[in-house]
Design a protein around this motif. Structure first.
Motif, mmCIF file in Angstrom:
data_model
loop_
_atom_site.group_PDB
_atom_site.id
_atom_site.type_symbol
_atom_site.label_atom_id
_atom_site.label_comp_id
_atom_site.label_asym_id
_atom_site.label_seq_id
_atom_site.Cartn_x
_atom_site.Cartn_y
_atom_site.Cartn_z
ATOM 1 N N TYR A 30 36.398 47.998 39.080
ATOM 2 C CA TYR A 30 36.518 46.485 39.677
ATOM 3 C C TYR A 30 36.247 46.425 40.890
ATOM 4 C CZ TYR A 30 38.363 41.764 39.877
ATOM 5 O OH TYR A 30 38.350 40.526 40.014
ATOM 6 N N SER A 31 35.252 45.670 41.527
ATOM 7 C CA SER A 31 34.987 45.339 42.814
ATOM 8 C C SER A 31 35.159 44.153 43.281
ATOM 9 C CB SER A 31 33.403 45.629 42.806
ATOM 10 O OG SER A 31 32.844 46.803 42.409
ATOM 11 N N GLY A 32 36.039 43.236 42.494
ATOM 12 C CA GLY A 32 36.561 41.891 43.135
ATOM 13 C C GLY A 32 37.193 41.968 44.229
ATOM 14 N N LEU A 33 38.110 42.992 44.385
ATOM 15 C CA LEU A 33 38.944 43.030 45.620
ATOM 16 C C LEU A 33 38.036 43.160 46.949
ATOM 17 C CD1 LEU A 33 42.083 44.970 44.443
ATOM 18 C CD2 LEU A 33 41.494 42.521 44.075
ATOM 19 N N ARG A 34 37.021 43.412 46.847
ATOM 20 C CA ARG A 34 35.914 43.426 48.087
ATOM 21 C C ARG A 34 36.167 42.004 48.840
ATOM 22 N NH1 ARG A 34 30.434 46.238 46.080
ATOM 23 N NH2 ARG A 34 31.320 48.326 45.477
ATOM 24 N N VAL A 35 36.335 41.082 47.879
ATOM 25 C CA VAL A 35 36.076 39.654 48.528
ATOM 26 C C VAL A 35 37.433 38.818 48.759
ATOM 27 C CG1 VAL A 35 34.937 37.557 48.009
ATOM 28 C CG2 VAL A 35 33.897 39.329 47.177
ATOM 29 N N ALA A 36 37.545 38.334 50.302
ATOM 30 C CA ALA A 36 38.706 37.853 50.198
ATOM 31 C C ALA A 36 39.183 36.540 49.125
ATOM 32 C CB ALA A 36 38.893 37.086 51.596
ATOM 33 N N LEU B 39 49.864 48.619 34.906
ATOM 34 C CA LEU B 39 49.879 48.355 36.441
ATOM 35 C C LEU B 39 48.670 47.519 36.697
ATOM 36 C CD1 LEU B 39 48.438 51.523 38.142
ATOM 37 C CD2 LEU B 39 48.382 51.131 35.805
ATOM 38 N N SER B 40 48.755 46.840 37.877
ATOM 39 C CA SER B 40 47.660 46.053 38.300
ATOM 40 C C SER B 40 47.917 45.862 39.903
ATOM 41 C CB SER B 40 47.691 44.648 37.665
ATOM 42 O OG SER B 40 48.913 43.995 37.985
ATOM 43 N N ILE B 41 46.759 45.334 40.573
ATOM 44 C CA ILE B 41 46.577 45.121 41.846
ATOM 45 C C ILE B 41 46.105 43.935 42.522
ATOM 46 C CG2 ILE B 41 44.642 46.136 42.060
ATOM 47 C CD1 ILE B 41 45.918 47.523 44.662
ATOM 48 N N THR B 42 46.630 43.431 43.599
ATOM 49 C CA THR B 42 46.398 42.112 44.090
ATOM 50 C C THR B 42 45.819 42.140 45.510
ATOM 51 O OG1 THR B 42 47.188 40.480 42.554
ATOM 52 C CG2 THR B 42 46.943 39.592 44.747
ATOM 53 N N ARG B 43 44.657 41.331 45.910
ATOM 54 C CA ARG B 43 44.481 41.439 47.402
ATOM 55 C C ARG B 43 44.996 40.197 47.948
ATOM 56 N NH1 ARG B 43 38.864 42.208 50.849
ATOM 57 N NH2 ARG B 43 39.455 40.871 52.612
ATOM 58 N N ALA B 44 45.882 40.386 49.247
ATOM 59 C CA ALA B 44 46.279 39.075 49.659
ATOM 60 C C ALA B 44 45.684 38.912 51.221
ATOM 61 C CB ALA B 44 47.782 38.936 49.680
ATOM 62 N N ASP B 45 44.955 37.529 51.365
ATOM 63 C CA ASP B 45 44.828 37.413 52.741
ATOM 64 C C ASP B 45 45.416 36.231 53.272
ATOM 65 O OD1 ASP B 45 41.749 39.069 53.305
ATOM 66 O OD2 ASP B 45 42.171 38.219 51.226
ATOM 67 N N LEU B 46 46.032 36.343 54.379
ATOM 68 C CA LEU B 46 46.831 34.947 55.064
ATOM 69 C C LEU B 46 46.046 34.833 56.268
ATOM 70 C CD1 LEU B 46 48.818 36.647 53.357
ATOM 71 C CD2 LEU B 46 50.683 35.400 54.596
ATOM 72 N N PRO C 232 42.945 40.259 32.678
ATOM 73 C CA PRO C 232 41.720 39.422 32.306
ATOM 74 C C PRO C 232 40.431 39.530 33.335
ATOM 75 C CG PRO C 232 43.772 38.181 32.341
ATOM 76 C CD PRO C 232 43.978 39.616 33.048
ATOM 77 N N GLN C 233 40.461 39.939 34.530
ATOM 78 C CA GLN C 233 39.640 40.318 35.494
ATOM 79 C C GLN C 233 38.977 41.674 35.222
ATOM 80 O OE1 GLN C 233 42.723 39.212 37.300
ATOM 81 N NE2 GLN C 233 41.971 37.250 36.437
ATOM 82 N N PHE C 234 39.914 42.904 34.818
ATOM 83 C CA PHE C 234 39.687 43.928 34.855
ATOM 84 C C PHE C 234 40.204 44.561 33.597
ATOM 85 C CE2 PHE C 234 40.683 48.260 37.563
ATOM 86 C CZ PHE C 234 39.654 48.822 36.822
ATOM 87 N N PRO C 235 39.292 44.545 32.229
ATOM 88 C CA PRO C 235 39.973 44.743 31.088
ATOM 89 C C PRO C 235 40.289 46.293 30.866
ATOM 90 C CG PRO C 235 37.606 44.372 31.002
ATOM 91 C CD PRO C 235 37.853 43.917 32.524
ATOM 92 N N GLY C 236 39.841 47.240 31.882
ATOM 93 C CA GLY C 236 40.120 48.692 31.956
ATOM 94 C C GLY C 236 41.671 48.886 31.927
ATOM 95 N N LEU C 237 42.319 47.896 32.510
ATOM 96 C CA LEU C 237 43.848 47.988 32.773
ATOM 97 C C LEU C 237 44.583 47.762 31.527
ATOM 98 C CD1 LEU C 237 44.517 45.840 36.179
ATOM 99 C CD2 LEU C 237 44.270 48.445 35.845
ATOM 100 N N ASN C 238 44.169 47.307 30.441
ATOM 101 C CA ASN C 238 45.007 46.834 29.208
ATOM 102 C C ASN C 238 45.795 48.084 28.757
ATOM 103 O OD1 ASN C 238 45.277 44.964 27.265
ATOM 104 N ND2 ASN C 238 44.144 46.118 25.810
ATOM 105 N N GLY C 239 46.873 47.950 28.617
ATOM 106 C CA GLY C 239 47.885 48.606 28.332
ATOM 107 C C GLY C 239 48.136 49.950 29.415
#
Length: 210
Positions: free
Chosen positions: A54-60, A87-94, A77-84
């Protein structure tokens, strides 16, 4: 005797793992409805390496909001390989002065600061607040379901990543929950001890009605 006990325990552990690991993976089939147990498995014959990348975390994330905070999520829902996978991850930009408002998840969260300085904290069920200034490389854990937050207190933007003990941890932001709904303002006034003008202002800001 000790050898027998060890053998029995080893067998029980082996059997427990055999019951847990039914297959190597279960890439989520997003074309089908999800359930509390997750998504149904995609046909293995149609699974490719792309399902595990999944490459979506390249973008803020979009920070054009009152909190000056944006998030890019890698949930199932964004990264279906995580199913089951649990774990998951989020990028946060403040942005400077940006805030991740008080919110909660169904599971624990581990945050690591990549750039910048924040104050991060949570409030336990005894109403004890635990908070700390974090800088580059610092890590903090937020226990499951407890209210927590982050505030950019530095002079530069903040980049942080948060991992979760679920592929779909959910999120409920307190401000949105209170003021982005259809509850009558009169009810909110009673439960939140706010005056009518404040409630109307916040409902307008967060898209609430009534």
């Amino acid at each position: 005797m000790n050898l027998l006990i060890f053998s029995v325990l080893s067998l029980l552990v082996s059997l427990s793992y055999a019951n847990i690991i039914q297959s190597d993976y279960c890439v989520g089939d997003l074309s089908l409805p999800s359930s509390p147990a997750g998504y149904s498995c995609k046909n293995p014959a149609k699974v490719t390496a792309d399902d595990f990348v999944y490459s979506g975390l390249r973008v803020a994330g979009n920070s054009a909001n009152p909190f000056k905070f944006g998030a890019s999520t890698a949930f199932v829902p964004q990264f279906p390989g995580l199913n089951g996978m649990g774990l998951s991850i989020t990028r946060a930009d403040l942005e400077v002065g940006g805030v991740v408002p008080i919110h909660t998840h169904r599971v624990s969260e581990l945050i690591i600061v990549i750039e910048g300085t924040i104050i991060a904290g949570f409030i336990d069920t005894n109403n004890t607040a635990y908070y700390k200034t974090l800088t580059k490389g610092d890590v903090m854990i937020f226990p499951p379901t407890l209210l927590h937050f982050q505030v950019n207190v530095g002079s530069t933007p903040v980049l942080a990543y948060a991992s979760f003990a679920s592929e779909n941890p959910g999120i409920q932001i307190v401000d949105t929950a209170l003021f982005g709904n259809s509850l009558p303002s009169e009810l909110i006034k009673k439960v939140a001890l706010l005056d009518d003008a404040q409630i109307k202002k916040l409902k307008k800001m967060f898209g609430g009605t009534n």
